[in-house]
Design a protein around this motif. Sequence first.
Motif, PDB file in Angstrom:
ATOM      1  N   ALA A   1      -3.781   0.275   0.055  1.00 36.11           N
ATOM      2  CA  ALA A   1      -4.652  -0.826  -0.366  1.00 36.11           C
ATOM      3  C   ALA A   1      -5.080  -1.680   0.822  1.00 36.11           C
ATOM      4  CB  ALA A   1      -3.938  -1.685  -1.405  1.00 36.11           C
ATOM      5  N   LEU A   2      -4.182  -1.865   1.775  1.00 37.12           N
ATOM      6  CA  LEU A   2      -4.507  -2.675   2.941  1.00 37.12           C
ATOM      7  C   LEU A   2      -5.394  -1.923   3.926  1.00 37.12           C
ATOM      8  CD1 LEU A   2      -1.045  -4.376   3.592  1.00 37.12           C
ATOM      9  CD2 LEU A   2      -3.103  -5.438   2.669  1.00 37.12           C
ATOM     10  N   ASN A   3      -5.352  -0.601   3.868  1.00 36.71           N
ATOM     11  CA  ASN A   3      -6.206   0.219   4.719  1.00 36.71           C
ATOM     12  C   ASN A   3      -6.752   1.370   3.894  1.00 36.71           C
ATOM     13  OD1 ASN A   3      -7.487   1.428   6.909  1.00 36.71           O
ATOM     14  ND2 ASN A   3      -5.684   2.647   7.417  1.00 36.71           N
ATOM     15  N   PRO A   4      -7.939   1.215   3.306  1.00 33.43           N
ATOM     16  CA  PRO A   4      -8.501   2.249   2.430  1.00 33.43           C
ATOM     17  C   PRO A   4      -8.638   3.610   3.100  1.00 33.43           C
ATOM     18  CG  PRO A   4      -9.747   0.215   2.249  1.00 33.43           C
ATOM     19  CD  PRO A   4      -8.809   0.042   3.401  1.00 33.43           C
TER      20      PRO A   4
ATOM     21  N   ILE B   1      -5.127  -2.136  11.517  1.00 38.81           N
ATOM     22  CA  ILE B   1      -5.972  -2.877  10.591  1.00 38.81           C
ATOM     23  C   ILE B   1      -6.267  -4.252  11.185  1.00 38.81           C
ATOM     24  CG2 ILE B   1      -4.985  -1.697   8.580  1.00 38.81           C
ATOM     25  CD1 ILE B   1      -3.527  -4.314   7.905  1.00 38.81           C
ATOM     26  N   ASP B   2      -7.331  -4.859  10.700  1.00 44.50           N
ATOM     27  CA  ASP B   2      -7.698  -6.211  11.099  1.00 44.50           C
ATOM     28  C   ASP B   2      -7.057  -7.181  10.121  1.00 44.50           C
ATOM     29  OD1 ASP B   2      -9.620  -8.097  12.712  1.00 44.50           O
ATOM     30  OD2 ASP B   2      -9.859  -8.622  10.599  1.00 44.50           O
ATOM     31  N   CYS B   3      -6.285  -8.104  10.649  1.00 47.31           N
ATOM     32  CA  CYS B   3      -5.561  -9.067   9.811  1.00 47.31           C
ATOM     33  C   CYS B   3      -6.066 -10.462  10.152  1.00 47.31           C
ATOM     34  CB  CYS B   3      -4.062  -8.929  10.070  1.00 47.31           C
ATOM     35  SG  CYS B   3      -2.992  -9.815   8.942  1.00 47.31           S
ATOM     36  N   ASN B   4      -7.143 -10.863   9.468  1.00 53.23           N
ATOM     37  CA  ASN B   4      -7.769 -12.173   9.724  1.00 53.23           C
ATOM     38  C   ASN B   4      -8.095 -12.362  11.204  1.00 53.23           C
ATOM     39  OD1 ASN B   4      -7.428 -12.609   7.024  1.00 53.23           O
ATOM     40  ND2 ASN B   4      -6.477 -14.610   7.225  1.00 53.23           N
TER      41      ASN B   4
ATOM     42  N   LEU C   1       0.070  -1.386  11.188  1.00 54.61           N
ATOM     43  CA  LEU C   1       0.778  -1.412   9.915  1.00 54.61           C
ATOM     44  C   LEU C   1       1.528  -0.098   9.747  1.00 54.61           C
ATOM     45  CD1 LEU C   1       1.193  -3.050   7.268  1.00 54.61           C
ATOM     46  CD2 LEU C   1      -0.721  -1.742   6.313  1.00 54.61           C
ATOM     47  N   ILE C   2       2.804  -0.181   9.389  1.00 55.24           N
ATOM     48  CA  ILE C   2       3.663   0.999   9.309  1.00 55.24           C
ATOM     49  C   ILE C   2       4.261   1.098   7.915  1.00 55.24           C
ATOM     50  CG2 ILE C   2       5.695   2.144  10.286  1.00 55.24           C
ATOM     51  CD1 ILE C   2       5.167   0.320  12.793  1.00 55.24           C
ATOM     52  N   ASP C   3       4.115   2.268   7.315  1.00 59.84           N
ATOM     53  CA  ASP C   3       4.717   2.559   6.010  1.00 59.84           C
ATOM     54  C   ASP C   3       5.978   3.373   6.256  1.00 59.84           C
ATOM     55  OD1 ASP C   3       5.231   3.022   3.337  1.00 59.84           O
ATOM     56  OD2 ASP C   3       3.866   4.744   3.223  1.00 59.84           O
ATOM     57  N   THR C   4       7.140   2.823   5.913  1.00 62.00           N
ATOM     58  CA  THR C   4       8.413   3.480   6.210  1.00 62.00           C
ATOM     59  C   THR C   4       9.000   4.123   4.963  1.00 62.00           C
ATOM     60  OG1 THR C   4       9.760   1.515   5.750  1.00 62.00           O
ATOM     61  CG2 THR C   4       8.870   1.743   7.976  1.00 62.00           C
ATOM     62  N   ALA C   5       9.975   4.997   5.196  1.00 64.03           N
ATOM     63  CA  ALA C   5      10.684   5.632   4.083  1.00 64.03           C
ATOM     64  C   ALA C   5      11.498   4.595   3.328  1.00 64.03           C
ATOM     65  CB  ALA C   5      11.608   6.728   4.620  1.00 64.03           C
TER      66      ALA C   5
ATOM     67  N   GLY D   1      -3.225 -10.996  -4.920  1.00 65.99           N
ATOM     68  CA  GLY D   1      -2.358 -11.453  -3.838  1.00 65.99           C
ATOM     69  C   GLY D   1      -2.573 -10.801  -2.493  1.00 65.99           C
ATOM     70  N   LEU D   2      -3.481  -9.805  -2.396  1.00 68.20           N
ATOM     71  CA  LEU D   2      -3.654  -9.109  -1.119  1.00 68.20           C
ATOM     72  C   LEU D   2      -4.221 -10.035  -0.035  1.00 68.20           C
ATOM     73  CD1 LEU D   2      -4.957  -5.550  -2.120  1.00 68.20           C
ATOM     74  CD2 LEU D   2      -2.652  -6.252  -1.474  1.00 68.20           C
ATOM     75  N   ASP D   3      -5.227 -10.839  -0.394  1.00 68.38           N
ATOM     76  CA  ASP D   3      -5.806 -11.763   0.591  1.00 68.38           C
ATOM     77  C   ASP D   3      -4.765 -12.765   1.076  1.00 68.38           C
ATOM     78  OD1 ASP D   3      -8.226 -10.510   0.399  1.00 68.38           O
ATOM     79  OD2 ASP D   3      -9.100 -11.952  -1.002  1.00 68.38           O
ATOM     80  N   ARG D   4      -3.978 -13.256   0.142  1.00 67.75           N
ATOM     81  CA  ARG D   4      -2.931 -14.220   0.511  1.00 67.75           C
ATOM     82  C   ARG D   4      -1.885 -13.549   1.405  1.00 67.75           C
ATOM     83  NH1 ARG D   4       1.534 -16.748  -3.576  1.00 67.75           N
ATOM     84  NH2 ARG D   4       2.622 -18.077  -2.076  1.00 67.75           N
ATOM     85  N   LEU D   5      -1.558 -12.292   1.114  1.00 71.79           N
ATOM     86  CA  LEU D   5      -0.590 -11.570   1.939  1.00 71.79           C
ATOM     87  C   LEU D   5      -1.102 -11.403   3.364  1.00 71.79           C
ATOM     88  CD1 LEU D   5       1.936  -9.850   2.404  1.00 71.79           C
ATOM     89  CD2 LEU D   5       0.677  -7.883   1.459  1.00 71.79           C
ATOM     90  N   VAL D   6      -2.358 -10.993   3.500  1.00 70.50           N
ATOM     91  CA  VAL D   6      -2.947 -10.809   4.833  1.00 70.50           C
ATOM     92  C   VAL D   6      -2.932 -12.130   5.604  1.00 70.50           C
ATOM     93  CG1 VAL D   6      -5.104 -10.318   6.046  1.00 70.50           C
ATOM     94  CG2 VAL D   6      -4.355  -8.821   4.196  1.00 70.50           C
ATOM     95  N   ALA D   7      -3.311 -13.218   4.925  1.00 68.64           N
ATOM     96  CA  ALA D   7      -3.335 -14.530   5.590  1.00 68.64           C
ATOM     97  C   ALA D   7      -1.934 -14.958   6.019  1.00 68.64           C
ATOM     98  CB  ALA D   7      -3.943 -15.574   4.654  1.00 68.64           C
TER      99      ALA D   7
END
Length: 478
Positions: A236-239, A260-263, A269-273, A386-392
Amino acid sequence: MDLSATIAAVASATGRAERSIVRVSGPNAAGVIRELFTPFPVTVSAPIRAAGFFATGLPVDCPAILHLWAGSKSYTGQPMAELHVPGSPPLVELVLSKVYALGARPARPGEFTLRAFLAGKVDLAQAEAVLGVIDAFDHEELSTALRQLAGGLSGLILGLRNELAELLADLEAGLDFVEEDIEFISQPEIARRLTTAIETIGGLLSRVDERSQSTGTKRVALAGLPNAGKSTLFNALNPKASAIVSDVAGTTRDYLACRIDCNGMSIELIDTAGWEVDESGIGHVAQRFRSEQVTEADLVVWCSARDLDFRNRRIDDSLRREIGQNRPVLEIQTRADLLGCELPVGRNKPRAVPAVGMSENVNDAGTALGLFRPTPMSVSAVTGEGLDRLVATIAERLGEQRRGSRQFVDSTAARSRDSLVRARDSLDRANESASAGLGDELTSLEIRDALDALGEIVGAVYTDDLLDRVFSRFCIGK
């Protein structure tokens, strides 16, 4: 920008306070204040501090303190006045409106400091340090900005420019007498002075690069129990990402990473096990990869699924607290779209922590163990909630870390690097030219280029575009 205009703005922080400051600068600053402040000083040839009243136009005038510089001995190098009044926002607005009505115009961002720069009161590096003092995050940053404001960096640059200017004068004096075979400076002396200058610039570049490395691309790791929605959030954060998403716990065995660009901040960004106990085969490798990524992360986003049962919630909380002992952690609650699932009683509200053993009630015991806390930020990768709030929030947390690790005032370091590199390269070429005996004319030309590059750092050489970039970052009133 019309420097003959009289400008005004609030120079203190917005909001209620014991005192607020309205600053006025320009040729007619004293004339504007004369109409509003009583008793106005009879003599204004020297800097003045006076107590009196500001004419509000209301039944009661406002007590105020006036600081007045009628000549050029002010911060801006122009006639300037500051009115210190009680920090009531409506009152401050009233003061400003009356000042504007008498011919002053609203100041633009950084215009007071820009006028100070153009009047020679501060150089460009010191002007940027003003913003550094305002934005300082901790004592270390404040000390760095204050040293730069006091002329620490400027002194180094100006000293280096003076030495190069003296070398250039010696070289060009020799050019005037080239036919008479008079040597004003020997080749070994030229090489020594150029080498010293190159080493000085190299030291400054190292300090800039140290600061840049500490504020480079930040790593953010998504961590949590298996099937906590990390991969869905990653996508979701990186389509453009391609993390495998499944309802089966433990699907992610490797890790995925993307930029990714974060504001406005570039992050990895890393997706871990998923965090689980599996000491054999591929599971062991996955857990090792996960631990490495979490250890190296600048921020761990701990994903707690909304629908966790009581047993797994205890495990989730224990792991999150363990990681938080060594790494900055931002806890979020994923799967916020699962509105129908039941949360443990007390999850949404903080509870007083009783002594362990006071109650056999599950909620009390959970509270005593620290399991029931205020609900963390809710995020749904499915609905986007909540995605925008998370990025901010991620950008804010990383920004705090970045500000705490600066070696230079931010804007000065970023702007100075290119100038320092060009100055170093020009002096390298000058040294090569002198050593090869190619002629003092070529050596002098390279030294002039180095002088211009160094002059850009302190503003001895500037363009309107450069000033726009520097002062547009200021707030109004500074």
